[in-house]
Design a protein around this motif. Sequence first.
Motif, PDB file in Angstrom:
ATOM      1  N   GLY A 379       0.810  -1.208   0.000  1.00 23.27           N
ATOM      2  CA  GLY A 379       0.000   0.000   0.000  1.00 23.27           C
ATOM      3  C   GLY A 379       0.846   1.260   0.000  1.00 23.27           C
ATOM      4  O   GLY A 379       0.507   2.258  -0.652  1.00 23.27           O
ATOM      5  N   ILE A 380       1.969   1.219   0.722  1.00 23.92           N
ATOM      6  CA  ILE A 380       2.887   2.363   0.744  1.00 23.92           C
ATOM      7  C   ILE A 380       3.423   2.636  -0.651  1.00 23.92           C
ATOM      8  O   ILE A 380       3.416   3.782  -1.132  1.00 23.92           O
ATOM      9  CB  ILE A 380       4.040   2.094   1.737  1.00 23.92           C
ATOM     10  N   LEU A 381       3.898   1.595  -1.327  1.00 24.68           N
ATOM     11  CA  LEU A 381       4.480   1.771  -2.668  1.00 24.68           C
ATOM     12  C   LEU A 381       3.424   2.259  -3.657  1.00 24.68           C
ATOM     13  O   LEU A 381       3.686   3.154  -4.470  1.00 24.68           O
ATOM     14  CB  LEU A 381       5.093   0.457  -3.152  1.00 24.68           C
ATOM     15  N   HIS A 382       2.235   1.672  -3.592  1.00 28.60           N
ATOM     16  CA  HIS A 382       1.162   2.088  -4.499  1.00 28.60           C
ATOM     17  C   HIS A 382       0.815   3.560  -4.285  1.00 28.60           C
ATOM     18  O   HIS A 382       0.607   4.310  -5.256  1.00 28.60           O
ATOM     19  CB  HIS A 382      -0.075   1.217  -4.269  1.00 28.60           C
ATOM     20  N   THR A 383       0.774   3.985  -3.029  1.00 27.52           N
ATOM     21  CA  THR A 383       0.428   5.372  -2.714  1.00 27.52           C
ATOM     22  C   THR A 383       1.510   6.327  -3.201  1.00 27.52           C
ATOM     23  O   THR A 383       1.207   7.394  -3.758  1.00 27.52           O
ATOM     24  CB  THR A 383       0.219   5.528  -1.197  1.00 27.52           C
ATOM     25  N   MET A 384       2.770   5.979  -2.992  1.00 32.57           N
ATOM     26  CA  MET A 384       3.874   6.827  -3.469  1.00 32.57           C
ATOM     27  C   MET A 384       3.807   6.991  -4.984  1.00 32.57           C
ATOM     28  O   MET A 384       3.967   8.097  -5.511  1.00 32.57           O
ATOM     29  CB  MET A 384       5.218   6.222  -3.051  1.00 32.57           C
ATOM     30  N   THR A 385       3.556   5.875  -5.682  1.00 32.21           N
ATOM     31  CA  THR A 385       3.491   5.917  -7.148  1.00 32.21           C
ATOM     32  C   THR A 385       2.307   6.750  -7.623  1.00 32.21           C
ATOM     33  O   THR A 385       2.449   7.612  -8.505  1.00 32.21           O
ATOM     34  CB  THR A 385       3.378   4.489  -7.703  1.00 32.21           C
ATOM     35  N   ARG A 386       1.142   6.523  -7.043  1.00 28.80           N
ATOM     36  CA  ARG A 386      -0.050   7.266  -7.459  1.00 28.80           C
ATOM     37  C   ARG A 386       0.115   8.767  -7.215  1.00 28.80           C
ATOM     38  O   ARG A 386      -0.231   9.578  -8.080  1.00 28.80           O
ATOM     39  CB  ARG A 386      -1.273   6.748  -6.714  1.00 28.80           C
ATOM     40  N   CYS A 387       0.648   9.113  -6.038  1.00 27.98           N
ATOM     41  CA  CYS A 387       0.805  10.534  -5.718  1.00 27.98           C
ATOM     42  C   CYS A 387       1.734  11.214  -6.720  1.00 27.98           C
ATOM     43  O   CYS A 387       1.470  12.340  -7.167  1.00 27.98           O
ATOM     44  CB  CYS A 387       1.353  10.691  -4.299  1.00 27.98           C
ATOM     45  N   PHE A 388       2.798  10.527  -7.108  1.00 23.59           N
ATOM     46  CA  PHE A 388       3.724  11.127  -8.074  1.00 23.59           C
ATOM     47  C   PHE A 388       3.090  11.204  -9.460  1.00 23.59           C
ATOM     48  O   PHE A 388       3.212  12.223 -10.158  1.00 23.59           O
ATOM     49  CB  PHE A 388       5.025  10.334  -8.132  1.00 23.59           C
ATOM     50  N   GLN A 389       2.428  10.149  -9.881  1.00 22.28           N
ATOM     51  CA  GLN A 389       1.821  10.141 -11.217  1.00 22.28           C
ATOM     52  C   GLN A 389       0.749  11.223 -11.362  1.00 22.28           C
ATOM     53  O   GLN A 389       0.620  11.845 -12.416  1.00 22.28           O
ATOM     54  CB  GLN A 389       1.222   8.764 -11.511  1.00 22.28           C
ATOM     55  N   GLU A 390      -0.007  11.458 -10.304  1.00 22.15           N
ATOM     56  CA  GLU A 390      -1.111  12.407 -10.384  1.00 22.15           C
ATOM     57  C   GLU A 390      -0.691  13.852 -10.112  1.00 22.15           C
ATOM     58  O   GLU A 390      -1.375  14.790 -10.542  1.00 22.15           O
ATOM     59  CB  GLU A 390      -2.207  12.019  -9.387  1.00 22.15           C
ATOM     60  N   ASN A 391       0.435  14.020  -9.399  1.00 21.51           N
ATOM     61  CA  ASN A 391       0.790  15.375  -8.967  1.00 21.51           C
ATOM     62  C   ASN A 391       2.225  15.791  -9.275  1.00 21.51           C
ATOM     63  O   ASN A 391       2.597  16.941  -9.027  1.00 21.51           O
ATOM     64  CB  ASN A 391       0.601  15.493  -7.448  1.00 21.51           C
ATOM     65  N   ASP A 392       3.044  14.838  -9.795  1.00 21.27           N
ATOM     66  CA  ASP A 392       4.472  15.113  -9.960  1.00 21.27           C
ATOM     67  C   ASP A 392       5.055  15.549  -8.619  1.00 21.27           C
ATOM     68  O   ASP A 392       5.864  16.475  -8.528  1.00 21.27           O
ATOM     69  CB  ASP A 392       4.711  16.177 -11.027  1.00 21.27           C
ATOM     70  N   TYR A 393       4.637  14.866  -7.565  1.00 18.65           N
ATOM     71  CA  TYR A 393       5.019  15.225  -6.198  1.00 18.65           C
ATOM     72  C   TYR A 393       5.415  13.952  -5.468  1.00 18.65           C
ATOM     73  O   TYR A 393       4.636  12.997  -5.373  1.00 18.65           O
ATOM     74  CB  TYR A 393       3.845  15.908  -5.490  1.00 18.65           C
ATOM     75  N   LEU A 394       6.641  13.920  -4.948  1.00 18.06           N
ATOM     76  CA  LEU A 394       7.198  12.723  -4.331  1.00 18.06           C
ATOM     77  C   LEU A 394       7.019  12.786  -2.814  1.00 18.06           C
ATOM     78  O   LEU A 394       7.321  13.802  -2.192  1.00 18.06           O
ATOM     79  CB  LEU A 394       8.684  12.612  -4.677  1.00 18.06           C
ATOM     80  N   ILE A 395       6.517  11.701  -2.242  1.00 14.64           N
ATOM     81  CA  ILE A 395       6.341  11.635  -0.796  1.00 14.64           C
ATOM     82  C   ILE A 395       7.181  10.501  -0.221  1.00 14.64           C
ATOM     83  O   ILE A 395       7.487   9.528  -0.906  1.00 14.64           O
ATOM     84  CB  ILE A 395       4.862  11.442  -0.388  1.00 14.64           C
ATOM     85  N   CYS A 396       7.543  10.621   1.053  1.00  9.56           N
ATOM     86  CA  CYS A 396       8.296   9.562   1.721  1.00  9.56           C
ATOM     87  C   CYS A 396       7.343   8.440   2.128  1.00  9.56           C
ATOM     88  O   CYS A 396       6.120   8.628   2.159  1.00  9.56           O
ATOM     89  CB  CYS A 396       9.043  10.134   2.930  1.00  9.56           C
ATOM     90  N   PRO A 397       7.849   7.256   2.477  1.00 13.56           N
ATOM     91  CA  PRO A 397       6.955   6.143   2.814  1.00 13.56           C
ATOM     92  C   PRO A 397       6.112   6.392   4.063  1.00 13.56           C
ATOM     93  O   PRO A 397       4.999   5.864   4.167  1.00 13.56           O
ATOM     94  CB  PRO A 397       7.918   4.963   3.020  1.00 13.56           C
ATOM     95  N   HIS A 398       6.598   7.208   5.006  1.00 11.79           N
ATOM     96  CA  HIS A 398       5.795   7.513   6.191  1.00 11.79           C
ATOM     97  C   HIS A 398       4.625   8.416   5.829  1.00 11.79           C
ATOM     98  O   HIS A 398       3.492   8.198   6.275  1.00 11.79           O
ATOM     99  CB  HIS A 398       6.670   8.170   7.264  1.00 11.79           C
ATOM    100  N   THR A 399       4.904   9.408   5.019  1.00  9.62           N
ATOM    101  CA  THR A 399       3.839  10.286   4.543  1.00  9.62           C
ATOM    102  C   THR A 399       2.816   9.480   3.747  1.00  9.62           C
ATOM    103  O   THR A 399       1.607   9.723   3.834  1.00  9.62           O
ATOM    104  CB  THR A 399       4.426  11.417   3.684  1.00  9.62           C
ATOM    105  N   ALA A 400       3.305   8.490   2.993  1.00  7.16           N
ATOM    106  CA  ALA A 400       2.406   7.633   2.209  1.00  7.16           C
ATOM    107  C   ALA A 400       1.445   6.866   3.098  1.00  7.16           C
ATOM    108  O   ALA A 400       0.308   6.569   2.697  1.00  7.16           O
ATOM    109  CB  ALA A 400       3.220   6.668   1.350  1.00  7.16           C
ATOM    110  N   VAL A 401       1.865   6.526   4.307  1.00  2.00           N
ATOM    111  CA  VAL A 401       0.979   5.835   5.246  1.00  2.00           C
ATOM    112  C   VAL A 401      -0.257   6.691   5.526  1.00  2.00           C
ATOM    113  O   VAL A 401      -1.377   6.185   5.628  1.00  2.00           O
ATOM    114  CB  VAL A 401       1.747   5.507   6.549  1.00  2.00           C
ATOM    115  N   ALA A 402      -0.046   8.015   5.623  1.00  7.76           N
ATOM    116  CA  ALA A 402      -1.182   8.919   5.836  1.00  7.76           C
ATOM    117  C   ALA A 402      -1.977   9.130   4.551  1.00  7.76           C
ATOM    118  O   ALA A 402      -3.207   9.090   4.541  1.00  7.76           O
ATOM    119  CB  ALA A 402      -0.683  10.262   6.376  1.00  7.76           C
ATOM    120  N   VAL A 403      -1.269   9.349   3.451  1.00  2.00           N
ATOM    121  CA  VAL A 403      -1.936   9.649   2.185  1.00  2.00           C
ATOM    122  C   VAL A 403      -2.770   8.463   1.712  1.00  2.00           C
ATOM    123  O   VAL A 403      -3.816   8.634   1.062  1.00  2.00           O
ATOM    124  CB  VAL A 403      -0.902  10.068   1.118  1.00  2.00           C
TER     125      VAL A 403
END
Length: 492
Positions: A379-403
């Motif tokens: 779920g962390i990896l999927h969230t990081m990938t989706r956030c970047f694909q949709e926003n061109d914005y990179l998040i750390c794995p901890h932030t991905a836990v929230a997102v």
Amino acid sequence: MRYCSTRGGAHGRTFKDVLFSGYAPDGGMFMPETIPTLSPDTLRSWRHLSYQQLMCEICSLFIPEHEIPRQHLQELISKALCKFSIPETVRIVSLRDSLTILELFHGETLSFKDLAMSCTGQFLKYFLHKEKKRATILVGTSGDTGSSAIRSVFGVSDVDIVVVFPRGRITAVQERQMTASIADNIHVFAADGTSDDIDVPLRKVFADSDLVKRHSLMSLNSVNWSRILLQLPHFLFAYLQLSALQPDADADTDDTLPVLEVLVPTGGAGNITAGCIMKMMGVPLRLVAMVNTNDIVHRTVQSGDFSMASNVVQTLAPAIDIQDPYNLERIFWLLSAGDAPMVQSLMEEFQKTHRLSLPLTLHRQVSEVLSSGSVSDEGILHTMTRCFQENDYLICPHTAVAVCYHYDRPVTAGLNRCCIATASPAKFQEAVHQAGLTLDLPEALLALETLETRYEVLEKSDDWESKLRRHIELIGSVRQRGQMFYTSEAKE
């Protein structure tokens, strides 16, 4: 403002007392004897204050004028935050589909820990200089706390800091930020175990009141009240920036203040504890504690199952790889109206058996204040990938836990929501690459690879408590002779 232990064995302590401490003598944690409240009119009047100004206002509620005069408080906070990479210290980013992120990672070590740690370091130096004393800090870390604590007192002549990290369970950047911090007052240990394993000998060391007194031994983990205090402002800042609070008193009443939902990556539960305190102070927050596979906080909120799993699972979000979220003790105390005997009974049972079912009343109180969720590495990896694909914005794995919670539960109409970004993705290159993404490392992190390192190893077969005690005693002996520590003569 005075402070007491969550277990009832200490009362009437000053801010300085609890600043220069770890656990309370009875094994509990220090908390304010009273929680101040903020009126709706006060919240409205603070709408346009900067983050730094809000931090000063909040600190002044918990640090009496006679301990740190307000002018000095402002100067200390300003000095602490001047090294952040953006002038405003923290930043809110608005992305697609109502995803709003509060960036808290613009300090020296690229972690939200820098916000509280830099200010706490200034408070320490203020009192030590004023009273011509010295202190020894003992810190266990699950990743980011150690490097941030080191930077807060790096090279300070009247402070020694001993940091213990779990070898092989943090990222290379996190490890290098500690082991490459070479100064005579920095002492780093790599332990062959988990962060929870490290907490056990640290608790025992702090329980030795004679050792604590002789060496002015203190903690800079979120055991230290100052760390919690200095995490209150970012919840208030997010609320005032995002809640659409109206400026005129007629537009809002006490009952209709807008609510802000805050999604908080949670490990030791210090940050979510700060959110709970801010809520009790009158700020309308809806708090969601988000964890990784190490889900004790999630189980506690959902079912009252406050029990440790058989082992700490190593995940892509290592800073929250924790099965002993010790700040939950503060939350239990808060929500039970300071029922110290109950808290003492519960926590002593938990420390003895590592298994506990919360009393029904307490579980109901916890679940009324907190929501929760758990996210797998997938779920962390999927969230990081989706956030970047949709926003061109990179998040750390901890932030991905929230997102991840945000993506799973879209914002309902009329609800304001904020995700806490606790660290820069640059500290977690492996997770970024596993998500199929790339990043350019900041020069400061690239430089770490070329620096000399220094640390000692705590092997599984070692008596960690004894080894740390001996090192603390040695530090005291060397300093008493007025010598540098890292010379062959000093340690003979």
